[in-house]
Design a protein around this motif. Structure first.
Motif, PDB file in Angstrom:
ATOM      1  N   ASN A 191       0.791  -1.611  -0.004  1.00 11.45           N
ATOM      2  CA  ASN A 191      -0.074   0.057   0.179  1.00 11.45           C
ATOM      3  C   ASN A 191       0.793   1.769   0.208  1.00 11.45           C
ATOM      4  OD1 ASN A 191      -2.089  -1.411   0.188  1.00 11.45           O
ATOM      5  ND2 ASN A 191      -2.295  -1.650   2.220  1.00 11.45           N
ATOM      6  N   SER A 192       1.930   1.829  -1.133  1.00 12.49           N
ATOM      7  CA  SER A 192       2.498   2.656  -0.555  1.00 12.49           C
ATOM      8  C   SER A 192       2.572   3.565  -0.737  1.00 12.49           C
ATOM      9  CB  SER A 192       3.458   2.056  -2.124  1.00 12.49           C
ATOM     10  OG  SER A 192       4.837   3.070  -2.403  1.00 12.49           O
ATOM     11  N   LYS A 193       3.054   4.666   0.106  1.00 13.11           N
ATOM     12  CA  LYS A 193       2.424   5.993  -0.276  1.00 13.11           C
ATOM     13  C   LYS A 193       3.074   6.551  -1.619  1.00 13.11           C
ATOM     14  CE  LYS A 193       0.464   7.358   3.854  1.00 13.11           C
ATOM     15  NZ  LYS A 193       0.383   6.577   5.082  1.00 13.11           N
ATOM     16  N   VAL A 194       4.520   6.407  -1.019  1.00 10.48           N
ATOM     17  CA  VAL A 194       5.470   7.332  -2.014  1.00 10.48           C
ATOM     18  C   VAL A 194       4.870   6.572  -3.770  1.00 10.48           C
ATOM     19  CG1 VAL A 194       7.665   6.816  -3.132  1.00 10.48           C
ATOM     20  CG2 VAL A 194       7.838   6.776  -0.758  1.00 10.48           C
ATOM     21  N   ALA A 195       3.920   5.602  -3.851  1.00  9.26           N
ATOM     22  CA  ALA A 195       4.240   5.314  -4.902  1.00  9.26           C
ATOM     23  C   ALA A 195       2.537   6.145  -5.533  1.00  9.26           C
ATOM     24  CB  ALA A 195       2.937   3.704  -4.957  1.00  9.26           C
ATOM     25  N   LYS A 196       1.522   6.424  -4.461  1.00  5.72           N
ATOM     26  CA  LYS A 196       1.045   7.298  -4.870  1.00  5.72           C
ATOM     27  C   LYS A 196       0.801   8.066  -5.230  1.00  5.72           C
ATOM     28  CE  LYS A 196      -2.191   6.214  -1.239  1.00  5.72           C
ATOM     29  NZ  LYS A 196      -3.181   6.397  -0.779  1.00  5.72           N
ATOM     30  N   SER A 197       2.609   8.668  -4.514  1.00 11.13           N
ATOM     31  CA  SER A 197       2.651   9.897  -4.355  1.00 11.13           C
ATOM     32  C   SER A 197       3.411  10.180  -6.160  1.00 11.13           C
ATOM     33  CB  SER A 197       3.923  10.374  -4.071  1.00 11.13           C
ATOM     34  OG  SER A 197       2.870  10.415  -2.070  1.00 11.13           O
ATOM     35  N   ILE A 198       4.096   9.418  -6.720  1.00 11.58           N
ATOM     36  CA  ILE A 198       4.563   9.461  -8.087  1.00 11.58           C
ATOM     37  C   ILE A 198       3.458   8.801  -8.660  1.00 11.58           C
ATOM     38  CG2 ILE A 198       6.554   9.300  -6.539  1.00 11.58           C
ATOM     39  CD1 ILE A 198       6.193   7.131  -8.451  1.00 11.58           C
ATOM     40  N   ARG A 199       1.899   8.949  -8.717  1.00 17.30           N
ATOM     41  CA  ARG A 199       1.155   8.791  -9.368  1.00 17.30           C
ATOM     42  C   ARG A 199       1.576   7.397 -10.068  1.00 17.30           C
ATOM     43  NH1 ARG A 199       0.687  13.356  -9.636  1.00 17.30           N
ATOM     44  NH2 ARG A 199       1.026  14.014 -11.730  1.00 17.30           N
ATOM     45  N   ALA A 200       1.976   6.261  -9.613  1.00 16.39           N
ATOM     46  CA  ALA A 200       2.602   4.817 -10.122  1.00 16.39           C
ATOM     47  C   ALA A 200       1.766   4.276 -11.243  1.00 16.39           C
ATOM     48  CB  ALA A 200       3.413   4.052  -9.497  1.00 16.39           C
ATOM     49  N   GLY A 201       0.568   4.155 -11.219  1.00 14.20           N
ATOM     50  CA  GLY A 201      -0.579   3.773 -11.044  1.00 14.20           C
ATOM     51  C   GLY A 201      -0.725   2.292  -9.691  1.00 14.20           C
ATOM     52  N   ASN A 202      -2.356   1.664 -10.418  1.00 11.60           N
ATOM     53  CA  ASN A 202      -2.179   0.631  -9.476  1.00 11.60           C
ATOM     54  C   ASN A 202      -1.925  -0.544 -10.097  1.00 11.60           C
ATOM     55  OD1 ASN A 202      -3.048   1.159  -6.572  1.00 11.60           O
ATOM     56  ND2 ASN A 202      -5.163   1.456  -7.792  1.00 11.60           N
ATOM     57  N   TYR A 203      -2.153  -2.534  -9.217  1.00 14.00           N
ATOM     58  CA  TYR A 203      -2.427  -2.999  -9.515  1.00 14.00           C
ATOM     59  C   TYR A 203      -2.598  -4.500  -8.827  1.00 14.00           C
ATOM     60  CZ  TYR A 203       1.207  -3.222  -5.521  1.00 14.00           C
ATOM     61  OH  TYR A 203       2.346  -3.292  -4.581  1.00 14.00           O
ATOM     62  N   ALA A 204      -3.063  -5.358  -9.730  1.00 12.26           N
ATOM     63  CA  ALA A 204      -3.930  -6.424  -8.791  1.00 12.26           C
ATOM     64  C   ALA A 204      -3.470  -7.645  -7.146  1.00 12.26           C
ATOM     65  CB  ALA A 204      -4.498  -7.335 -10.092  1.00 12.26           C
ATOM     66  N   PRO A 297       2.937  -0.068 -13.175  1.00 11.70           N
ATOM     67  CA  PRO A 297       3.002   0.409 -14.478  1.00 11.70           C
ATOM     68  C   PRO A 297       3.930   1.035 -14.233  1.00 11.70           C
ATOM     69  CG  PRO A 297       0.433   0.653 -13.852  1.00 11.70           C
ATOM     70  CD  PRO A 297       1.179   0.076 -12.963  1.00 11.70           C
ATOM     71  N   ILE A 298       4.383   2.058 -13.452  1.00  9.98           N
ATOM     72  CA  ILE A 298       5.928   3.199 -13.549  1.00  9.98           C
ATOM     73  C   ILE A 298       6.364   2.602 -12.211  1.00  9.98           C
ATOM     74  CG2 ILE A 298       6.456   5.268 -13.266  1.00  9.98           C
ATOM     75  CD1 ILE A 298       4.784   5.337 -15.772  1.00  9.98           C
ATOM     76  N   ARG A 299       7.191   2.068 -12.292  1.00 11.76           N
ATOM     77  CA  ARG A 299       8.529   1.962 -10.909  1.00 11.76           C
ATOM     78  C   ARG A 299       9.433   3.376 -10.719  1.00 11.76           C
ATOM     79  NH1 ARG A 299      10.245  -3.104 -13.495  1.00 11.76           N
ATOM     80  NH2 ARG A 299       9.547  -2.870 -15.353  1.00 11.76           N
ATOM     81  N   VAL A 300       9.354   3.730 -11.802  1.00  9.33           N
ATOM     82  CA  VAL A 300      10.427   4.954 -11.785  1.00  9.33           C
ATOM     83  C   VAL A 300       9.857   6.199 -12.236  1.00  9.33           C
ATOM     84  CG1 VAL A 300      13.061   5.384 -12.118  1.00  9.33           C
ATOM     85  CG2 VAL A 300      12.422   3.602 -11.483  1.00  9.33           C
ATOM     86  N   ARG A 301       9.933   7.373 -11.124  1.00 12.68           N
ATOM     87  CA  ARG A 301       9.384   8.368 -12.380  1.00 12.68           C
ATOM     88  C   ARG A 301       9.891   9.622 -11.614  1.00 12.68           C
ATOM     89  NH1 ARG A 301       2.980   9.444 -13.196  1.00 12.68           N
ATOM     90  NH2 ARG A 301       3.414   8.922 -15.187  1.00 12.68           N
ATOM     91  N   GLY A 302      10.660  10.523 -12.358  1.00 14.57           N
ATOM     92  CA  GLY A 302      11.535  11.435 -12.030  1.00 14.57           C
ATOM     93  C   GLY A 302      12.464  10.911 -10.996  1.00 14.57           C
ATOM     94  N   ARG A 303      13.252  11.281  -9.665  1.00 15.83           N
ATOM     95  CA  ARG A 303      14.381  10.510  -8.762  1.00 15.83           C
ATOM     96  C   ARG A 303      14.101  10.257  -7.990  1.00 15.83           C
ATOM     97  NH1 ARG A 303      16.425  15.461  -7.247  1.00 15.83           N
ATOM     98  NH2 ARG A 303      15.258  16.793  -8.534  1.00 15.83           N
ATOM     99  N   VAL A 304      12.567   8.964  -8.125  1.00 12.84           N
ATOM    100  CA  VAL A 304      11.898   8.364  -7.379  1.00 12.84           C
ATOM    101  C   VAL A 304      12.036   7.172  -7.895  1.00 12.84           C
ATOM    102  CG1 VAL A 304       9.672   8.064  -5.388  1.00 12.84           C
ATOM    103  CG2 VAL A 304      10.545  10.392  -5.830  1.00 12.84           C
TER     104      VAL A 304
END
Lengths: 444, 266
Positions: A191-204, A297-304
């Motif tokens: 339930n990663s907050k970081v993933a939410k902050s960088i809008r990394a997308g969801n997974y099943a 869907p997104i595992r790296v975005r910017g410097r995250v």
């Protein structure tokens, strides 16, 4: 089949376009940092976060490791492959149990012994308690110079320009604090907050549900070094149920992706299947947690960058995640150390993509794909599960399975045996499918 | 006196399906004598009636009761009572054994031919050779039973039967050959009409058609089509399979797509 090959080719050509672009950009060097080292925040102090923090701080980077509850016991199988002991230098006294036998049991209760003949005497599956392992890894990261901050991260502020720092908002003891860093590694789980902050997308996600049961001594004797896997429609529609021995109790559980609301029914199913073996046991804890089914869907975005469960690195078919979490954390940390030349320069997105994501995909994509194929083929129906258990009786299959699980390598040294195994697989699948079809006909 | 019976379940005609007869207490288990009943050849309806040697036998609802057997040594009591409709082509055994067991509801698959976790092939002999078809039938029934009534796994009587015990030619003879006949027949019909059709359109006879590359391609497509597409649903299934196989890969590659929005999101 040809269609999927074409699809693969077009996908990979798309990806090479993006890679080519990044490779050409790599010609630019990153600006050096004046007077300070690169600051990295690793959010989440599990195996992924601790390994990342260790790699970073060993490389000379100023590392902050944020963990919200350093002493919690995570609901987890607790099995790690042998190669992890070597690669991560895990001392043997942390291991609670060495599982040397596995039993896999089909819907018709055909049970196959896995490992009694095919495991070498020094091979086993080590079982540990997660709190013990996580604590050890965290302390080691600290000893290399990482700053451990016990805090809950509330959100991550993404900067507007490429020179401003990321601001990590966290709370410690009810006081809000902020931390400004250059790079963030998100290792905060499903339930990663970081993933939410960088809008990394969801997974099943699949849900894994287990009950920890303390058994009377003579029943515990049976599970001394034995783990069991149960497959069947009564236990799980698309996964398996398990009985794993832990330090002084067993964990009986099951999991599913598609039928999460019926998880209690499946738990009852697995309890029924092991009824005799756990008679007299007392349930000491009930726990559940989500397991990601595929990468975000997104595992790296910017410097995250995301690592571990936050990125979705859990294999299908076996649900293994600890090793991949730790390995991805380490790879990401090492990539940052290399790209920043020991913390002296800034890094950017292409460094992360090239040094971490591309390396990771090259190394492990085929493993993940293969296990996905196995899950699709063998976990779909009771007939296929019967075929799976039949196949597991074959010694070559057992040896290959152990090699690929324990050492993460696919040792294809015997082509003829591979062909035989393939023929046997097809034969088993066909026979069991025929029996399955006859069973369907019997209904009417 | 009460009887406990283990029954095979199936969609029953009567409403008392799958519920224990309220008056039964699981104290005794009897081995019932079976007698083969004439099969109506319609495969879909399999009826089976057993005369039961005890007075409590209630065949009033047409229930068939499978051969439940427990020897005196095993103090297990079978309870699960449900409507049973089942087919069997052999009927041995007339011994009746009485078991004193504890009243625990335990469901287990029992059959006189299921010995020590596997099928006793000696009991399937017909004319001196093993009748593999009936072994396959017996295994199908066992798995169906277990699917409906999942059984506790046990350390003491493990199941060791697996389908590779049945030789490959038994499978081929029973399942592959009829299907092959069907498909060959279809292919022949399609081939004949296509040849006629092409001949009527172009005037090229069959022998000359085979010399033409285009005709050979059509022939290949027809054969492959007959093999792969057997029902209309197969087309949909194939499309789904193709999509599924590439789905996981697409999820992994997603990280490498969609970079246009990335550069603006720093």
């Amino acid at each position: 089949m040809a269609y999927s090959l074409c699809l693969n080719y077009s996908l990979s050509s798309l990806s090479t376009n993006r890679q080519n672009r990044y490779l050409s950009i790599a010609a630019f060097t990153n600006p050096p940092l004046l007077g300070r080292k690169l600051r990295v925040a690793v959010i989440g102090g599990g195996p992924a976060g601790s390994s990342a923090a260790e790699a970073l701080s060993a490389g000379g980077i100023e590392t902050f490791l944020l963990e919200r509850s350093p002493s919690s016991a995570k609901p987890c199988g607790g099995a790690i492959p042998l190669c992890m002991l070597d690669e991560f230098s895990i001392p043997l006294h942390l291991i609670d149990r060495h599982v040397t036998r596995m039993k896999i049991i089909s819907p018709s209760n055909l049970s196959v012994d896995f490992g009694s003949k095919t495991l070498q005497p020094d091979e086993s599956i080590p079982m540990l308690r997660r709190e013990v392992l996580d604590n050890f890894l965290r302390c080691r990261a600290q000893s290399h110079g990482a700053h451990l901050i016990p805090a809950l991260v509330t959100h991550l502020e993404v900067p507007a320009s490429s020179n401003s720092p990321y601001v990590v908002h966290h709370t410690t003891n009810n006081s809000r604090k902020t931390l400004a860093v250059d790079v963030v590694i998100g290792a905060d789980g499903a339930n990663s907050k970081v993933a939410k902050s960088i809008r990394a997308g969801n997974y099943a996600c699949a849900i894994a549900f287990q009950e920890r049961i303390r058994l009377p001594d003579e029943k515990m004797e049976y599970y001394q070094d034995l783990a069991e896997m149960y497959v069947g429609g009564d236990v799980s529609p698309d996964f398996y149920g398990w009985v794993f021995p832990k330090c002084d109790h067993v964990a009986v559980g099951t999991g599913t992706v598609c039928a999460k609301q019926d998880i209690k029914v499946y738990q009852r199913g697995i309890r029924e299947r092991v009824k005799d073996k756990i008679k007299g046991g007392v349930v000491i804890k009930v726990e559940a947690h989500p397991i990601p089914e595929h990468p975000r869907p997104i595992r790296v975005r910017g410097r995250v960058a995301l690592v571990g469960d936050a990125a979705g690195y859990v294999t299908k078919c076996s649900g293994e995640g600890i090793y991949f979490a730790a390995k991805s954390g380490r790879m990401c940390g090492e990539a940052i150390v290399k790209a920043s030349q020991g913390g002296d320069c800034m890094v950017n997105e292409c460094d992360l993509m090239r040094g971490y994501l591309r390396e990771w995909d090259n190394k492990y994509l085929s493993t993940f794909r293969f296990l996905d194929l196995l899950q699709n083929v063998f976990y779909g129906s009771n007939a296929a599960r019967e075929a799976l258990v039949e196949m597991c009786g074959d010694e070559y299959v057992q040896r290959m399975t152990f090699d690929s699980y324990l050492y993460k390598r696919l040792a294809h040294n015997n082509g003829w045996e591979d062909v035989k195994m393939l023929i046997n697989t097809i034969g088993s699948l066909m026979r069991c499918k025929i029996v399955g079809k006859e069973m369907e006909a019997l209904k009417f | 006196m009460s009887i406990s019976m283990a029954l095979f379940s199936s969609p029953p005609p009567s409403p008392t399906a799958r519920s224990p007869y309220p008056s039964l207490k699981p104290h005794f288990t009897h081995k019932f004598s079976l007698s083969p009943q004439p099969n109506n050849n319609n495969n879909n309806k399999k009826h089976f009636l057993f005369p039961i040697s005890t007075p409590k036998a209630s065949s009033d609802n047409g229930a068939g009761i499978s051969g439940a057997s427990a020897t005196v040594d095993e103090a297990r009591a079978e309870v699960k009572v449900s409507e049973a409709v089942k087919e069997s082509s052999v009927g041995p055994n007339g011994a009746v054994a009485v078991v004193d067991g504890e009243p625990i509801a335990v469901t287990k698959f029992v059959d006189s031919k299921w010995v020590d976790g596997t099928w006793d092939l000696n009991q399937f002999e017909k004319d001196g050779k093993t009748d593999w078809d009936s072994v396959i039938d017996a295994e199908v029934r066992r798995r169906k039973w277990l699917e409906e009534n999942p059984e506790t796994s046990s350390n003491y009587d493990p199941v060791v039967f697996d389908t590779s015990i049945i030789p490959w030619w038994a499978w081929v003879r029973r399942f592959h050959l009829p299907e092959a006949e069907l498909l060959n027949g279809r292919a022949a019909m399609i081939g004949f009409f296509m040849a006629y059709f092409v001949d009527s359109l172009t005037g090229i006879g069959l022998v000359d058609q085979m010399g033409n590359f285009f005709c050979k391609t059509l022939l290949f497509v027809a054969v492959v089509g007959v093999l792969i597409i057997r029902k209309n649903e197969d087309i949909e299934n194939l499309k789904k399979i193709l999509e599924e196989t590439s789905f996981y890969d697409k999820q992994w590659q997603a990280a490498w797509q969609d970079e246009t929005s990335n550069s603006t999101k720093k």
